[in-house]
Write a protein that holds these residues in place. Structure first.
Motif, PDB file in Angstrom:
ATOM      1  N   SER A 100      10.373  10.761  -3.755  1.00 30.03           N
ATOM      2  CA  SER A 100      10.609  11.428  -2.526  1.00 30.03           C
ATOM      3  C   SER A 100       9.925  10.353  -1.460  1.00 30.03           C
ATOM      4  CB  SER A 100       9.120  12.689  -2.459  1.00 30.03           C
ATOM      5  OG  SER A 100       7.972  11.886  -2.759  1.00 30.03           O
ATOM      6  N   SER A 101      10.773  10.003  -0.601  1.00 28.82           N
ATOM      7  CA  SER A 101      10.979   8.941   0.404  1.00 28.82           C
ATOM      8  C   SER A 101      10.939   9.415   1.681  1.00 28.82           C
ATOM      9  CB  SER A 101      12.141   8.060   0.216  1.00 28.82           C
ATOM     10  OG  SER A 101      12.062   7.563  -1.327  1.00 28.82           O
ATOM     11  N   VAL A 102      10.038   9.510   2.586  1.00 32.11           N
ATOM     12  CA  VAL A 102       9.730   9.975   3.643  1.00 32.11           C
ATOM     13  C   VAL A 102       9.705   9.078   4.792  1.00 32.11           C
ATOM     14  CG1 VAL A 102       8.103  11.715   5.260  1.00 32.11           C
ATOM     15  CG2 VAL A 102       8.038  11.919   2.478  1.00 32.11           C
ATOM     16  N   ASN A 103      10.600   9.282   5.894  1.00 31.55           N
ATOM     17  CA  ASN A 103      10.491   8.724   7.060  1.00 31.55           C
ATOM     18  C   ASN A 103      10.981   7.258   6.822  1.00 31.55           C
ATOM     19  OD1 ASN A 103      10.056  11.028   8.430  1.00 31.55           O
ATOM     20  ND2 ASN A 103       7.925  10.772   8.701  1.00 31.55           N
ATOM     21  N   GLU A 104      10.276   6.312   7.097  1.00 34.82           N
ATOM     22  CA  GLU A 104      10.478   4.824   6.907  1.00 34.82           C
ATOM     23  C   GLU A 104      10.599   4.175   5.593  1.00 34.82           C
ATOM     24  OE1 GLU A 104       5.868   4.602   7.613  1.00 34.82           O
ATOM     25  OE2 GLU A 104       7.557   5.912   8.223  1.00 34.82           O
ATOM     26  N   ILE A 106      12.384   3.676   2.365  1.00 32.11           N
ATOM     27  CA  ILE A 106      13.710   3.481   1.995  1.00 32.11           C
ATOM     28  C   ILE A 106      13.972   4.449   0.579  1.00 32.11           C
ATOM     29  CG2 ILE A 106      15.356   1.992   1.345  1.00 32.11           C
ATOM     30  CD1 ILE A 106      14.005  -0.029   3.426  1.00 32.11           C
ATOM     31  N   CYS A 107      13.078   3.993  -0.335  1.00 32.92           N
ATOM     32  CA  CYS A 107      13.467   4.484  -1.728  1.00 32.92           C
ATOM     33  C   CYS A 107      12.087   4.370  -2.557  1.00 32.92           C
ATOM     34  CB  CYS A 107      14.457   3.889  -2.335  1.00 32.92           C
ATOM     35  SG  CYS A 107      14.458   1.793  -2.802  1.00 32.92           S
ATOM     36  N   HIS A 108      12.089   5.051  -3.693  1.00 34.74           N
ATOM     37  CA  HIS A 108      11.120   4.978  -4.842  1.00 34.74           C
ATOM     38  C   HIS A 108       9.595   5.400  -4.353  1.00 34.74           C
ATOM     39  CE1 HIS A 108      13.844   1.565  -6.340  1.00 34.74           C
ATOM     40  NE2 HIS A 108      14.296   2.688  -6.690  1.00 34.74           N
ATOM     41  N   GLY A 109       9.587   6.147  -3.276  1.00 31.14           N
ATOM     42  CA  GLY A 109       8.489   6.762  -2.812  1.00 31.14           C
ATOM     43  C   GLY A 109       8.030   7.707  -3.876  1.00 31.14           C
ATOM     44  N   ILE A 110       6.520   7.496  -4.152  1.00 35.01           N
ATOM     45  CA  ILE A 110       5.880   8.306  -5.203  1.00 35.01           C
ATOM     46  C   ILE A 110       5.333   9.776  -4.687  1.00 35.01           C
ATOM     47  CG2 ILE A 110       3.923   8.292  -6.816  1.00 35.01           C
ATOM     48  CD1 ILE A 110       4.020   5.280  -6.763  1.00 35.01           C
ATOM     49  N   TRP A 245       5.389  -1.477  -0.963  1.00 30.37           N
ATOM     50  CA  TRP A 245       3.721  -1.461  -1.019  1.00 30.37           C
ATOM     51  C   TRP A 245       3.114  -2.059  -2.468  1.00 30.37           C
ATOM     52  CZ3 TRP A 245       3.104   4.496   0.408  1.00 30.37           C
ATOM     53  CH2 TRP A 245       3.071   4.753   1.769  1.00 30.37           C
ATOM     54  N   ASP A 246       1.915  -1.985  -2.301  1.00 37.54           N
ATOM     55  CA  ASP A 246       1.252  -2.709  -3.464  1.00 37.54           C
ATOM     56  C   ASP A 246       1.194  -1.874  -4.744  1.00 37.54           C
ATOM     57  OD1 ASP A 246       0.220  -4.601  -1.666  1.00 37.54           O
ATOM     58  OD2 ASP A 246      -1.771  -3.753  -1.557  1.00 37.54           O
ATOM     59  N   ASP A 247       1.758  -0.605  -4.646  1.00 36.32           N
ATOM     60  CA  ASP A 247       2.078   0.230  -5.861  1.00 36.32           C
ATOM     61  C   ASP A 247       3.119  -0.271  -6.556  1.00 36.32           C
ATOM     62  OD1 ASP A 247       4.426   1.171  -4.372  1.00 36.32           O
ATOM     63  OD2 ASP A 247       3.475   3.016  -4.115  1.00 36.32           O
ATOM     64  N   GLY A 248       3.944  -1.015  -5.948  1.00 35.07           N
ATOM     65  CA  GLY A 248       4.964  -1.703  -6.738  1.00 35.07           C
ATOM     66  C   GLY A 248       6.354  -0.958  -6.887  1.00 35.07           C
ATOM     67  N   TRP A 249       6.432   0.006  -6.057  1.00 33.37           N
ATOM     68  CA  TRP A 249       7.492   0.984  -6.269  1.00 33.37           C
ATOM     69  C   TRP A 249       7.837   1.384  -4.636  1.00 33.37           C
ATOM     70  CZ3 TRP A 249      10.459   1.881  -9.986  1.00 33.37           C
ATOM     71  CH2 TRP A 249       9.983   1.886 -11.548  1.00 33.37           C
ATOM     72  N   THR A 250       6.954   1.618  -3.679  1.00 37.32           N
ATOM     73  CA  THR A 250       7.368   2.211  -2.537  1.00 37.32           C
ATOM     74  C   THR A 250       7.909   1.173  -1.658  1.00 37.32           C
ATOM     75  OG1 THR A 250       5.579   3.708  -2.640  1.00 37.32           O
ATOM     76  CG2 THR A 250       6.546   3.467  -0.640  1.00 37.32           C
ATOM     77  N   VAL A 251       9.153   1.323  -1.249  1.00 43.13           N
ATOM     78  CA  VAL A 251       9.818   0.372  -0.425  1.00 43.13           C
ATOM     79  C   VAL A 251      10.224   0.851   1.223  1.00 43.13           C
ATOM     80  CG1 VAL A 251      11.884  -0.866  -0.020  1.00 43.13           C
ATOM     81  CG2 VAL A 251      11.090  -0.390  -2.453  1.00 43.13           C
ATOM     82  N   VAL A 252       9.795   0.184   2.095  1.00 45.21           N
ATOM     83  CA  VAL A 252       9.511   0.747   3.412  1.00 45.21           C
ATOM     84  C   VAL A 252      10.352  -0.285   4.439  1.00 45.21           C
ATOM     85  CG1 VAL A 252       7.535   2.153   2.985  1.00 45.21           C
ATOM     86  CG2 VAL A 252       7.292  -0.250   3.857  1.00 45.21           C
ATOM     87  N   THR A 253      10.866   0.094   5.436  1.00 44.17           N
ATOM     88  CA  THR A 253      11.394  -0.645   6.541  1.00 44.17           C
ATOM     89  C   THR A 253      10.281  -1.502   7.070  1.00 44.17           C
ATOM     90  OG1 THR A 253      11.039   0.923   8.098  1.00 44.17           O
ATOM     91  CG2 THR A 253      13.228   0.885   6.905  1.00 44.17           C
ATOM     92  N   ARG A 254      10.942  -2.742   7.247  1.00 46.11           N
ATOM     93  CA  ARG A 254       9.698  -3.710   7.825  1.00 46.11           C
ATOM     94  C   ARG A 254       9.410  -3.070   9.268  1.00 46.11           C
ATOM     95  NH1 ARG A 254      10.759  -9.803   6.742  1.00 46.11           N
ATOM     96  NH2 ARG A 254      10.520  -9.112   4.711  1.00 46.11           N
ATOM     97  N   ASP A 255      10.283  -2.869   9.946  1.00 46.70           N
ATOM     98  CA  ASP A 255       9.924  -2.340  11.364  1.00 46.70           C
ATOM     99  C   ASP A 255       9.764  -0.916  11.473  1.00 46.70           C
ATOM    100  OD1 ASP A 255      12.209  -1.054  10.923  1.00 46.70           O
ATOM    101  OD2 ASP A 255      13.582  -2.018  12.367  1.00 46.70           O
TER     102      ASP A 255
END
Length: 305
Positions: A100-104, A106-110, A245-255
């Motif tokens: 579940s990837s919310v807003n910023e 990108i992918c792999h949100g936990i 993120w430090d969880d090793g999964w959650t990828v976010v936009t840098r901006d």
């Protein structure tokens, strides 16, 4: 976005067939064929349908106030009820049954305890393992009323995925997929993530076949009947740069600007393409939950590389 509390792994009934990594978290490193057998393709139609049905079920539950963990539970139960194993569960240690990837993100949100709020967008990525193969699909949903640019982002990303699918046919080259996606997204001022791409899929969740969503003439692999892979562009409002993120999964936009994604598993047929991740009634999530937003079509411009 800030991380919330993550609940324990959800149980899967003992009688459901599991992928090789279910217990250890480590998938096999065996080589995979790019072209599927007729039996594998028929099984992938089943897996794709189960994943698509689960995505529709989860998507119908998206609303302000629900937690992403509750959405995970809904998706988990839908797949297990269909006799499938949620492919992401313990894949390389991933703790949940969907992403579940919310807003910023990108992918792999936990999925966790965070509640969706009015104006969010959320990508839900569902993969089901059944009959020895995987089916992988995702869609981005609007949570209540969203701002115009977010609505345009979601509509554009959906159209970009469809444009990429439309060029799939025997004899086409992989770079044509990325070129078609760029022709939709780039002229509208969006960027396309390059670090995460589509992938081959079958009896393994990810195979070595790679499907970039951007144009590079070096990606000249010829598509052959029987190939199965995902097309899943990730499109950003701002720059394409990212962080994890430090969880090793959650990828976010840098901006920290928003990102959207849509995904189908497709088959190269003898004369074109078949989408394998269609729900039982044939109406995919990206059409079922679409709102009367912008009509987004390729401009015909050459976006370059």
């Amino acid at each position: 976005m800030l991380p919330g509390l993550v609940s324990p792994l959800r149980p899967v009934a003992p009688g459901i067939r599991r992928p090789d990594y279910a217990a250890t978290g480590e998938p096999s490193d065996r080589a995979a064929r790019a072209v599927r057998t007729a039996d594998e393709i028929e099984a992938m139609r089943v897996a794709g349908r189960v994943a698509a049905d689960a995505l529709v079920t989860v998507g119908a539950a998206v609303r302000p106030g629900i937690t992403t963990d509750e959405l995970d539970e809904i998706g988990h139960e839908a797949m297990v009820a269909a006799g499938a194993y949620p492919s992401t569960l313990n894949y390389r240690g991933y703790p949940k049954s969907l992403c579940s990837s919310v807003n910023e993100v990108i992918c792999h949100g936990i999925p966790d305890s965070r509640r969706l709020v009015e104006g969010d967008i959320v990508n839900l990525d569902v993969t089901a393992y059944i009959e020895g193969v995987h089916g992988d699909t995702s869609a981005t949903f609007l949570v209540g009323e969203v701002d115009d640019r977010s609505a345009e982002l979601v509509a554009t990303t959906r159209a970009a995925m469809r444009a990429g699918i439309d060029v799939v046919r025997p004899g086409a080259r992989i770079f044509e997929i990325g070129r078609a996606i760029e022709a939709v997204a780039l002229p509208r001022g969006f960027s396309i993530v390059r670090e995460f791409i589509g992938h081959g899929i079958g009896d393994q969740f990810h195979t070595s076949l790679q499907i970039p969503h951007y144009y590079d003439p070096r990606n000249d692999t010829v598509l052959l009947p029987g190939m199965t892979f995902t097309i899943e562009p990730m499109v950003n409002v701002g720059a394409r740069t990212l962080e994890m993120w430090d969880d090793g999964w959650t990828v976010v936009t840098r901006d920290l600007q928003r990102s959207a994604q849509f995904e189908h598993t497709v088959l190269v047929t003898t004369d074109g393409v078949e989408i394998l991740t269609l729900p039982t009634d044939g109406v995919p999530a990206e059409e079922r939950f679409a709102r009367p937003e912008l009509v987004v079509e390729p401009t015909g411009q050459d976006p370059g590389s």
